[in-house]
Structures are given as structure tokens and as C-alpha cells.
Design a protein around this motif. Structure first.
Motif, PDB file in Angstrom:
ATOM      1  N   UNK A 125       8.025 109.822 -66.578  1.00  0.00           N
ATOM      2  CA  UNK A 125       8.754 110.858 -67.302  1.00  0.00           C
ATOM      3  C   UNK A 125      10.127 110.431 -67.173  1.00  0.00           C
ATOM      4  N   UNK A 126      10.688 110.138 -65.913  1.00  0.00           N
ATOM      5  CA  UNK A 126      12.280 109.814 -65.617  1.00  0.00           C
ATOM      6  C   UNK A 126      12.675 108.779 -66.424  1.00  0.00           C
ATOM      7  N   UNK A 127      12.024 107.876 -66.502  1.00  0.00           N
ATOM      8  CA  UNK A 127      12.394 106.382 -67.370  1.00  0.00           C
ATOM      9  C   UNK A 127      12.408 106.871 -68.985  1.00  0.00           C
ATOM     10  N   UNK A 128      11.153 107.402 -69.242  1.00  0.00           N
ATOM     11  CA  UNK A 128      11.506 107.777 -70.916  1.00  0.00           C
ATOM     12  C   UNK A 128      12.769 108.728 -71.005  1.00  0.00           C
ATOM     13  N   UNK A 129      12.986 109.644 -70.169  1.00  0.00           N
ATOM     14  CA  UNK A 129      14.033 110.367 -70.502  1.00  0.00           C
ATOM     15  C   UNK A 129      15.503 109.831 -70.509  1.00  0.00           C
ATOM     16  N   UNK A 130      15.670 108.793 -69.403  1.00  0.00           N
ATOM     17  CA  UNK A 130      16.749 108.021 -69.351  1.00  0.00           C
ATOM     18  C   UNK A 130      16.647 107.221 -70.538  1.00  0.00           C
ATOM     19  N   UNK A 131      15.894 106.528 -71.158  1.00  0.00           N
ATOM     20  CA  UNK A 131      15.938 105.549 -72.076  1.00  0.00           C
ATOM     21  C   UNK A 131      15.964 106.375 -73.478  1.00  0.00           C
ATOM     22  N   UNK A 132      15.731 107.496 -73.560  1.00  0.00           N
ATOM     23  CA  UNK A 132      16.168 108.354 -74.594  1.00  0.00           C
ATOM     24  C   UNK A 132      17.582 108.538 -74.783  1.00  0.00           C
ATOM     25  N   UNK A 133      17.817 109.145 -73.493  1.00  0.00           N
ATOM     26  CA  UNK A 133      19.492 109.250 -73.142  1.00  0.00           C
ATOM     27  C   UNK A 133      20.206 108.055 -73.609  1.00  0.00           C
ATOM     28  N   UNK A 134      19.855 106.732 -73.348  1.00  0.00           N
ATOM     29  CA  UNK A 134      20.639 105.735 -73.350  1.00  0.00           C
ATOM     30  C   UNK A 134      20.765 105.243 -74.691  1.00  0.00           C
ATOM     31  N   UNK A 135      19.570 105.347 -75.574  1.00  0.00           N
ATOM     32  CA  UNK A 135      19.371 104.714 -76.794  1.00  0.00           C
ATOM     33  C   UNK A 135      19.044 105.729 -77.947  1.00  0.00           C
ATOM     34  N   UNK A 136      18.833 106.606 -77.668  1.00  0.00           N
ATOM     35  CA  UNK A 136      18.586 108.016 -78.810  1.00  0.00           C
ATOM     36  C   UNK A 136      17.463 107.486 -79.728  1.00  0.00           C
ATOM     37  N   UNK A 137      16.275 106.752 -79.420  1.00  0.00           N
ATOM     38  CA  UNK A 137      15.075 106.415 -80.183  1.00  0.00           C
ATOM     39  C   UNK A 137      14.163 106.328 -79.268  1.00  0.00           C
ATOM     40  N   UNK A 138      12.800 106.128 -79.994  1.00  0.00           N
ATOM     41  CA  UNK A 138      11.540 105.942 -79.307  1.00  0.00           C
ATOM     42  C   UNK A 138      11.332 104.563 -78.457  1.00  0.00           C
ATOM     43  N   UNK A 157       8.419 101.010 -74.212  1.00  0.00           N
ATOM     44  CA  UNK A 157       9.754 101.475 -74.673  1.00  0.00           C
ATOM     45  C   UNK A 157      10.656 100.208 -75.154  1.00  0.00           C
ATOM     46  N   UNK A 158      10.334  98.929 -74.779  1.00  0.00           N
ATOM     47  CA  UNK A 158      10.823  97.666 -75.192  1.00  0.00           C
ATOM     48  C   UNK A 158       9.613  96.835 -75.604  1.00  0.00           C
TER      49      UNK A 158
END
Ligand SMILES: [Zn+2]
Length: 232
Positions: A146-159, A214-215
């Protein structure tokens, strides 16, 4: 030591359950950086020790060891000297994985007198099932989905980021990250910074991003297995 196959979801659930246990003990919700040393001592009631394990065990390449009967996790003290704490903390989390997932098998092996009740982790054993499971557990514990997905979206604004190229098409300096293999450490660093993952290595994060989808690497080059010259 042989252990049964486990699905990833079961390992992830064991890691999130441990965090929930710790939150109950600590009385506050856990956010990254996940306090794995405190979890070992306060939640699991184990002793954490840093020792010259290679001398004690008479073997090179030892990272850590879990002594089940003694309720002791030992980490090679040399990891304390090796720069960023990411590898040290990951090794601690890896040993927690052995404690949670594998201690019963160590005890069974001891009863059969075929082995001691110690699980020893060496650099060359990463491909063994027991070691892979402990590594996956460590990733789940230190980098909850949950925290990684949230941080990823904050950093890159994409899925998700999809890597099609090994090298960047954008020459430095650039204000943007060109998603490509050579920028793997920068991608990981941006997620670490966005999510407060200050105690994990770029290497651990880039593996976790791939595990979570995510990658996505569409090239033939492995991502993250060599240190990048850009960050680290
Ligand atoms: Zn191990």
C-alpha cells in the motif's frame, strides 16, 4: 534446509500481520521507514546481536543467522561498516522472515538430529527456496504494498512505468526521469523519497517495484543488478 513452497500472497500476509502485531504493541500506526530492529526486540521478543559471524561459524560470506532455540538473530557486524544501512536493515528483515516462516522447520531438523536449530544465511545461497522466501518477506515487511503504490503514484502520477530502452534518450541535465534501464536507481530513489523509505536500498526498492508490477521491464537487460552511476 528444505521448506515447502509458499505463494507470495501468504508471505505478504505474514509480513503485514507482523506489522499489525507491532502496531498493537507500540500503540501507533507504522509508516516507513519500518522499524525492523524494534519489531525484532519489542514485538517478537528476540535478541538482536551483531557479531563476527564468519569467525564464529568458520565460514565466509555469512550475512546473518537465526538461532531458533536461543531466540536470537545475529547479523554479521561487518554490515555495520558497509556504508548505507539498506543492506543491514534488509538482512535484519530477512532473518525475521526466517523466524516467522521457517523456525518450525529448523526445530524439526534439530529433532531429527540432521541439523542444528540455526538458519545460516550466506551470500551464495540466494537462489535456494528458503532464502528466496525470506528475501520476499523482507521486501514485504520493509516496503508494504500500500505504501509503495502510494509513493509510486506520488512520484510518477501513473499506474506503471514501462521500460523499453536501456539508455536514456534525454541527455543530462534533465528535469524529468526518462524511464529506461540506466535510470533504474533514479526511479527507485524517487519512490523512496516520496514514501519515506529511508532504510531500504535502491536495489531493494527496484526489485519491489517490479514485484508489484509498478515497473515493467520490456528490455533484455536486467534492472538493478548492477550499481548505477547516476545515484547510489
Ligand atoms: Zn537467509
Amino acid at each position: 534446509m528444505k521448506v515447502p513452497w509458499l505463494v507470495k500472497e501468504k508471505i505478504a500476509k505474514a509480513a503485514s500481520g507482523l506489522i499489525a502485531d507491532y502496531e498493537a504493541v507500540a500503540g501507533y500506526p507504522v509508516a516507513p521507514p519500518v522499524p525492523v530492529e524494534d519489531i525484532i526486540e519489542r514485538s517478537l521478543g528476540l535478541t538482536l546481536s551483531f557479531e563476527d559471524l564468519e569467525t564464529i561459524l568458520g565460514s565466509k560470506g555469512v550475512l546473518g543467522a537465526t538461532y531458533v532455540g536461543a531466540r536470537l538473530i545475529c547479523i554479521n557486524e561487518r554490515l555495520l561498516e558497509q556504508g548505507p544501512e539498506g543492506r543491514l536493515i534488509f538482512t535484519c528483515a530477512h532473518e525475521v522472515g526466517h523466524w516467522v516462516l521457517h523456525r518450525r522447520y529448523a526445530q524439526a531438523a534439530m529433532r531429527q538430529a540432521s541439523n542444528g536449530d540455526v538458519i545460516v544465511c550466506r551470500t551464495g545461497n540466494a537462489r535456494e527456496r528458503i532464502e528466496w522466501q525470506a528475501d520476499y518477506f523482507a521486501g514485504c515487511l520493509l516496503m508494504p504494498q500500500k505504501e509503495v503504490v502510494s509513493a509510486f503514484h506520488e512520484a510518477f502520477a501513473r499506474d506503471a512505468l514501462v521500460l523499453h530502452n536501456m539508455k536514456s534518450a534525454i541527455g543530462p541535465p534533465s528535469l524529468f526521469v526518462d524511464p529506461c534501464v540506466e535510470n533504474w536507481a533514479r526511479i527507485a530513489a524517487m519512490v523512496c523519497e516520496a514514501g519515506g523509505f529511508t532504510n531500504v536500498s535502491m536495489h531493494a526498492m527496484i526489485i519491489r517495484l517490479q514485484e508489484l508490477g509498478l515497473l515493467i521491464n520490456r528490455t533484455d537487460a536486467p534492472v538493478g543488478w548492477r550499481e548505477s552511476p547516476t545515484i547510489c
